[in-house]
Motif scaffolding. Structure first.
Motif, PDB file in Angstrom:
ATOM      1  N   GLU A  62       0.853  -1.186   0.000  1.00 21.79           N
ATOM      2  CA  GLU A  62       0.000   0.000   0.000  1.00 21.79           C
ATOM      3  C   GLU A  62       0.893   1.241   0.000  1.00 21.79           C
ATOM      4  N   GLY A  63       0.680   2.123  -0.965  1.00 22.24           N
ATOM      5  CA  GLY A  63       1.523   3.299  -1.109  1.00 22.24           C
ATOM      6  C   GLY A  63       2.491   3.186  -2.267  1.00 22.24           C
ATOM      7  N   LEU A  64       2.658   1.978  -2.820  1.00 19.53           N
ATOM      8  CA  LEU A  64       3.512   1.797  -3.995  1.00 19.53           C
ATOM      9  C   LEU A  64       2.669   1.567  -5.244  1.00 19.53           C
ATOM     10  N   ASN A  65       1.467   2.092  -5.257  1.00 15.98           N
ATOM     11  CA  ASN A  65       0.616   1.999  -6.439  1.00 15.98           C
ATOM     12  C   ASN A  65       1.045   3.050  -7.459  1.00 15.98           C
ATOM     13  N   LEU A  66       1.187   2.620  -8.699  1.00 16.25           N
ATOM     14  CA  LEU A  66       1.592   3.488  -9.798  1.00 16.25           C
ATOM     15  C   LEU A  66       0.470   3.571 -10.826  1.00 16.25           C
ATOM     16  N   SER A  67       0.532   4.601 -11.651  1.00 21.17           N
ATOM     17  CA  SER A  67      -0.380   4.740 -12.781  1.00 21.17           C
ATOM     18  C   SER A  67       0.437   5.113 -14.010  1.00 21.17           C
ATOM     19  N   CYS A  68      -0.088   4.823 -15.176  1.00 19.80           N
ATOM     20  CA  CYS A  68       0.612   5.130 -16.427  1.00 19.80           C
ATOM     21  C   CYS A  68      -0.038   6.329 -17.099  1.00 19.80           C
ATOM     22  N   HIS A  69       0.757   7.346 -17.395  1.00 18.45           N
ATOM     23  CA  HIS A  69       0.285   8.526 -18.115  1.00 18.45           C
ATOM     24  C   HIS A  69       1.288   8.836 -19.221  1.00 18.45           C
ATOM     25  N   ALA A  70       0.809   8.773 -20.471  1.00 18.08           N
ATOM     26  CA  ALA A  70       1.673   9.051 -21.626  1.00 18.08           C
ATOM     27  C   ALA A  70       2.935   8.195 -21.568  1.00 18.08           C
ATOM     28  N   GLN A  71       2.756   6.903 -21.261  1.00 18.89           N
ATOM     29  CA  GLN A  71       3.859   5.935 -21.194  1.00 18.89           C
ATOM     30  C   GLN A  71       4.879   6.270 -20.106  1.00 18.89           C
ATOM     31  N   ILE A  72       4.432   6.947 -19.063  1.00 16.84           N
ATOM     32  CA  ILE A  72       5.310   7.298 -17.947  1.00 16.84           C
ATOM     33  C   ILE A  72       4.673   6.788 -16.661  1.00 16.84           C
ATOM     34  N   PRO A  73       5.399   6.014 -15.845  1.00 21.67           N
ATOM     35  CA  PRO A  73       4.859   5.586 -14.556  1.00 21.67           C
ATOM     36  C   PRO A  73       4.852   6.746 -13.568  1.00 21.67           C
ATOM     37  N   ILE A  74       3.710   6.920 -12.889  1.00 24.15           N
ATOM     38  CA  ILE A  74       3.516   8.043 -11.982  1.00 24.15           C
ATOM     39  C   ILE A  74       3.253   7.515 -10.571  1.00 24.15           C
ATOM     40  N   LEU A  75       3.943   8.112  -9.599  1.00 25.01           N
ATOM     41  CA  LEU A  75       3.763   7.778  -8.191  1.00 25.01           C
ATOM     42  C   LEU A  75       3.071   8.935  -7.484  1.00 25.01           C
ATOM     43  N   ASN A  76       2.048   8.609  -6.693  1.00 25.98           N
ATOM     44  CA  ASN A  76       1.309   9.622  -5.944  1.00 25.98           C
ATOM     45  C   ASN A  76       1.815   9.633  -4.503  1.00 25.98           C
ATOM     46  N   LEU A  77       2.431  10.748  -4.108  1.00 24.40           N
ATOM     47  CA  LEU A  77       2.931  10.903  -2.744  1.00 24.40           C
ATOM     48  C   LEU A  77       2.344  12.171  -2.140  1.00 24.40           C
ATOM     49  N   SER A  78       1.627  11.996  -1.056  1.00 25.68           N
ATOM     50  CA  SER A  78       1.039  13.146  -0.351  1.00 25.68           C
ATOM     51  C   SER A  78       0.226  14.021  -1.298  1.00 25.68           C
ATOM     52  N   SER A  79      -0.554  13.374  -2.176  1.00 22.67           N
ATOM     53  CA  SER A  79      -1.425  14.058  -3.140  1.00 22.67           C
ATOM     54  C   SER A  79      -0.647  14.819  -4.213  1.00 22.67           C
ATOM     55  N   ASP A  80       0.658  14.614  -4.311  1.00 23.24           N
ATOM     56  CA  ASP A  80       1.469  15.189  -5.384  1.00 23.24           C
ATOM     57  C   ASP A  80       1.947  14.068  -6.292  1.00 23.24           C
ATOM     58  N   LEU A  81       2.036  14.370  -7.595  1.00 26.06           N
ATOM     59  CA  LEU A  81       2.419  13.363  -8.569  1.00 26.06           C
ATOM     60  C   LEU A  81       3.894  13.489  -8.925  1.00 26.06           C
ATOM     61  N   TYR A  82       4.569  12.341  -8.986  1.00 32.32           N
ATOM     62  CA  TYR A  82       5.989  12.298  -9.310  1.00 32.32           C
ATOM     63  C   TYR A  82       6.241  11.264 -10.401  1.00 32.32           C
ATOM     64  N   GLN A  83       7.074  11.629 -11.342  1.00 27.54           N
ATOM     65  CA  GLN A  83       7.446  10.716 -12.420  1.00 27.54           C
ATOM     66  C   GLN A  83       8.507   9.749 -11.925  1.00 27.54           C
ATOM     67  N   VAL A  84       8.278   8.469 -12.154  1.00 31.31           N
ATOM     68  CA  VAL A  84       9.260   7.448 -11.797  1.00 31.31           C
ATOM     69  C   VAL A  84      10.261   7.325 -12.937  1.00 31.31           C
ATOM     70  N   ARG A  85      11.511   7.650 -12.672  1.00 27.39           N
ATOM     71  CA  ARG A  85      12.537   7.656 -13.703  1.00 27.39           C
ATOM     72  C   ARG A  85      13.304   6.337 -13.756  1.00 27.39           C
ATOM     73  N   SER A  86      13.421   5.645 -12.637  1.00 25.20           N
ATOM     74  CA  SER A  86      14.071   4.337 -12.612  1.00 25.20           C
ATOM     75  C   SER A  86      13.726   3.637 -11.302  1.00 25.20           C
ATOM     76  N   ILE A  87      13.833   2.296 -11.308  1.00 24.49           N
ATOM     77  CA  ILE A  87      13.595   1.484 -10.119  1.00 24.49           C
ATOM     78  C   ILE A  87      14.724   0.473 -10.005  1.00 24.49           C
ATOM     79  N   ASN A  88      15.338   0.411  -8.830  1.00 21.60           N
ATOM     80  CA  ASN A  88      16.396  -0.566  -8.561  1.00 21.60           C
ATOM     81  C   ASN A  88      15.863  -1.543  -7.512  1.00 21.60           C
ATOM     82  N   TYR A  89      15.474  -2.748  -7.967  1.00 20.96           N
ATOM     83  CA  TYR A  89      14.864  -3.708  -7.057  1.00 20.96           C
ATOM     84  C   TYR A  89      15.884  -4.374  -6.141  1.00 20.96           C
TER      85      TYR A  89
END
Length: 303
Positions: A62-89
């Motif tokens: 919970e809290g790691l939900n992403l959405s896709c906008h214009a082929q860009i993954p978006i993270l919602n943090l504190s009601s602000d949207l941030y573009q996910v540029r990379s993920i290192n698992y």
């Protein structure tokens, strides 16, 4: 000898069927239940992240939900949207940037602070690779000889940026319209240049966050002796957690007999492959030995 040659292919067919049967009975891993996704920009989205539009009952934190906008993954943090540029698992880290910033923006400006609130601070952490900047926008009075952000000049008003801990003594809040604090990647700041010359590159590159496993049931679900995936329903009930296991859902963690059974079946596949491979080698050697013997004892034709 002809009968032996005819039986060899049959032997291989039987082995192939037996191997397929063993392999097909292995437990279904949780990765099949929680598939990977890609918004289209090459970033693989997988557990513990999940796409809210595609998984009604999702597997992930919970809290790691992403959405896709214009082929860009978006993270919602504190009601602000941030573009996910990379993920290192491997490092449990990701790099995000403000959605209003792009590399093509020659004069980027941040309109609000980035803060980790109580609702997301349990999951995210800042890392040592960030540097915190403080912006002062549209100042009507300011100390002389300080470099300002030239592209943000508005009449007699000037805007400035400093790293936290290196802000000159002055009543900035009294003479500037707004102040904003923003983290950036430390490596994006060029020490050879003035800070005001680095921000055009540093701001769009974003900043780094790390995530951790939520405490409680999720930690029990992911424990080594459970090896499950944490999942949640969209129910408004507080009891909305479930653990995704090879045999389906469980309330807290995967049963030990299921984990052992799955491990045993997967190990059986490997062991079976070794045994069957050995049988194939023996059968092949036996075939060629018999063939050689047959050539040595050919009957002599009478004239």
């Amino acid at each position: 000898m002809a009968s032996l040659a005819c039986n060899i292919p049959t032997f291989f067919v039987i082995i192939s069927i037996l191997f397929s049967s063993i392999n097909g009975n292995s437990a279904q891993p949780p990765t099949r239940i929680c598939p990977h996704f890609d918004c289209g920009n090459g970033i693989t989205i997988r557990y513990p992240f999940w796409l809210q539009a595609l998984q009604l009952e999702h597997c992930g934190y919970e809290g790691l939900n992403l959405s896709c906008h214009a082929q860009i993954p978006i993270l919602n943090l504190s009601s602000d949207l941030y573009q996910v540029r990379s993920i290192n698992y491997l490092e449990n880290s990701l790099i995000v940037s403000h959605t209003e910033l792009t590399e093509t923006n020659n004069c980027p400006k941040i309109h609000h602070d980035f803060t980790l609130t109580l609702t997301n601070s349990y999951l995210f952490n800042f890392t040592s690779g960030n540097k915190l900047l403080r912006f002062f926008y549209n100042c009507t009075l300011y100390p002389p000889s300080l470099p300002d952000i030239a592209c943000l000049q508005s009449g007699a008003k000037r805007s400035f940026v400093f790293t936290i801990g290196a802000i000159p003594e002055f009543d900035w809040h009294g003479y500037c319209e707004s102040t904003v604090s923003v983290p950036v990647l430390e490596k994006a700041l060029d020490d050879k240049e003035l800070l005001v010359s680095s921000i055009n590159k540093a701001l769009p590159e974003g900043f780094k966050l790390t995530w951790r496993t939520p405490s409680g049931s999720c930690q029990l679900c992911e424990a080594f002796n459970s090896n499950g995936f944490c999942g949640y329903t969209n129910s408004s009930s507080t009891e909305n957690f479930f653990c995704i296991c090879p045999d389906g859902r469980h309330s807290i963690s995967c049963p030990q007999d299921v984990v052992v059974s799955a491990s045993f079946e997967l190990n059986s596949v490997g062991s079976g492959a070794i045994v069957l491979g050995g049988l194939m080698i023996v059968a092949t050697v036996f075939y060629f030995v018999q063939k050689k013997k047959n050539s040595l004892y050919k009957p002599v034709s009478r004239k």
